[in-house]
Design a protein around this motif. Structure first.
Motif, short mmCIF file in Angstrom:
data_model
loop_
_atom_site.label_atom_id
_atom_site.label_comp_id
_atom_site.label_asym_id
_atom_site.label_seq_id
_atom_site.Cartn_x
_atom_site.Cartn_y
_atom_site.Cartn_z
N ILE A 9 0.85 -1.18 0.00
CA ILE A 9 0.00 0.00 0.00
C ILE A 9 0.89 1.23 0.00
CG2 ILE A 9 -1.70 1.31 1.31
CD1 ILE A 9 -2.67 -1.29 2.51
N ALA A 10 0.51 2.22 -0.77
CA ALA A 10 1.27 3.48 -0.80
C ALA A 10 0.34 4.62 -0.44
CB ALA A 10 1.86 3.69 -2.19
N PHE A 11 0.83 5.53 0.37
CA PHE A 11 0.09 6.73 0.74
C PHE A 11 0.86 7.94 0.23
CE2 PHE A 11 -1.09 3.69 4.03
CZ PHE A 11 -2.47 3.79 4.00
N ALA A 12 0.15 8.90 -0.31
CA ALA A 12 0.77 10.14 -0.76
C ALA A 12 -0.03 11.30 -0.23
CB ALA A 12 0.82 10.18 -2.28
N GLY A 13 0.67 12.32 0.20
CA GLY A 13 -0.01 13.51 0.70
C GLY A 13 0.68 14.74 0.16
N PHE A 14 -0.11 15.74 -0.17
CA PHE A 14 0.44 16.97 -0.71
C PHE A 14 -0.05 18.13 0.14
CE2 PHE A 14 0.01 14.02 -4.24
CZ PHE A 14 1.30 14.04 -4.75
N GLY A 15 0.84 19.01 0.46
CA GLY A 15 0.47 20.19 1.22
C GLY A 15 1.68 21.06 1.40
N SER A 16 1.53 22.33 1.12
CA SER A 16 2.64 23.24 1.26
C SER A 16 2.14 24.67 1.25
CB SER A 16 3.64 23.04 0.12
OG SER A 16 4.66 24.01 0.17
N GLN A 17 2.83 25.54 1.94
CA GLN A 17 2.51 26.95 1.88
C GLN A 17 2.92 27.52 0.53
OE1 GLN A 17 0.85 28.75 4.13
NE2 GLN A 17 0.57 26.91 5.35
N ASN A 18 3.94 26.92 -0.07
CA ASN A 18 4.43 27.35 -1.38
C ASN A 18 4.44 26.15 -2.32
OD1 ASN A 18 5.06 30.01 -0.52
ND2 ASN A 18 6.88 29.18 0.49
N PRO A 19 3.30 25.79 -2.89
CA PRO A 19 3.25 24.61 -3.75
C PRO A 19 4.23 24.71 -4.91
CG PRO A 19 1.09 25.67 -3.60
CD PRO A 19 2.04 26.50 -2.84
N GLY A 20 4.86 23.60 -5.19
CA GLY A 20 5.78 23.53 -6.32
C GLY A 20 7.20 23.92 -5.99
N THR A 21 7.52 24.18 -4.72
CA THR A 21 8.88 24.58 -4.39
C THR A 21 9.76 23.41 -3.97
OG1 THR A 21 8.25 25.07 -2.12
CG2 THR A 21 8.17 26.89 -3.69
N ILE A 22 9.22 22.24 -3.87
CA ILE A 22 10.02 21.07 -3.49
C ILE A 22 10.68 20.51 -4.74
CG2 ILE A 22 9.95 18.73 -2.54
CD1 ILE A 22 7.53 19.61 -0.92
N ARG A 23 11.98 20.41 -4.70
CA ARG A 23 12.69 19.83 -5.83
C ARG A 23 12.66 18.31 -5.71
NH1 ARG A 23 18.34 22.57 -6.29
NH2 ARG A 23 18.52 20.80 -7.69
N ILE A 24 12.10 17.68 -6.71
CA ILE A 24 11.90 16.23 -6.68
C ILE A 24 13.24 15.49 -6.56
CG2 ILE A 24 11.05 14.24 -7.98
CD1 ILE A 24 8.86 16.02 -6.80
N ALA A 25 14.25 15.93 -7.29
CA ALA A 25 15.54 15.25 -7.23
C ALA A 25 16.10 15.26 -5.83
CB ALA A 25 16.52 15.89 -8.21
N ASP A 26 16.03 16.41 -5.15
CA ASP A 26 16.52 16.48 -3.77
C ASP A 26 15.70 15.59 -2.84
OD1 ASP A 26 18.52 18.28 -4.41
OD2 ASP A 26 17.27 20.02 -3.99
N ALA A 27 14.39 15.59 -3.04
CA ALA A 27 13.51 14.82 -2.17
C ALA A 27 13.68 13.31 -2.37
CB ALA A 27 12.06 15.22 -2.41
N VAL A 28 13.92 12.88 -3.60
CA VAL A 28 13.99 11.45 -3.89
C VAL A 28 15.41 10.91 -3.74
CG1 VAL A 28 13.67 9.72 -5.70
CG2 VAL A 28 11.98 11.51 -5.40
N PHE A 29 16.37 11.56 -4.38
CA PHE A 29 17.74 11.05 -4.37
C PHE A 29 18.55 11.53 -3.18
CE2 PHE A 29 16.43 10.88 -8.84
CZ PHE A 29 16.65 9.54 -9.08
N GLY A 30 18.06 12.54 -2.48
CA GLY A 30 18.77 13.06 -1.33
C GLY A 30 18.07 12.82 -0.02
N SER A 31 17.11 11.91 0.01
CA SER A 31 16.35 11.66 1.23
C SER A 31 17.21 11.00 2.30
CB SER A 31 15.14 10.78 0.93
OG SER A 31 15.56 9.49 0.53
N ASN A 32 16.81 11.22 3.55
CA ASN A 32 17.53 10.61 4.67
C ASN A 32 16.48 10.05 5.62
OD1 ASN A 32 19.37 9.81 6.50
ND2 ASN A 32 19.89 11.86 7.23
N PRO A 33 16.36 8.75 5.80
CA PRO A 33 17.20 7.69 5.23
C PRO A 33 16.96 7.55 3.73
CG PRO A 33 15.36 6.71 6.39
CD PRO A 33 15.28 8.20 6.63
#
Length: 63
Positions: A9-33
């Motif tokens: 099962i996968a859950f996804a949630g979206f919410g931000s004060q500034n939508p569209g400011t999250i860089r996908i590459a940083d979020a996916v390839f730079g995640s910790n863990p």
């Protein structure tokens, strides 16, 4: 990628004060863990060596 014998099962949630400011590459390839390389390679249809390189480029700073 389901590594077990039960349903995945996968859950996804979206919410931000500034939508569209999250860089996908940083979020996916730079995640910790970090997300396992094999999972990213399969999800983005990339070679594992390229995923390793992207982890280096977008990963957290080493300082």
């Amino acid at each position: 990628m389901n590594v077990g014998r039960t349903r995945a099962i996968a859950f996804a949630g979206f919410g931000s004060q500034n939508p569209g400011t999250i860089r996908i590459a940083d979020a996916v390839f730079g995640s910790n863990p970090s997300i396992p390389r094999e999972v990213l390679a399969k999800a983005f249809q990339l070679d594992v060596k390229l995923v390793r390189f992207l982890h280096i480029v977008f990963g957290p700073p080493l300082w």
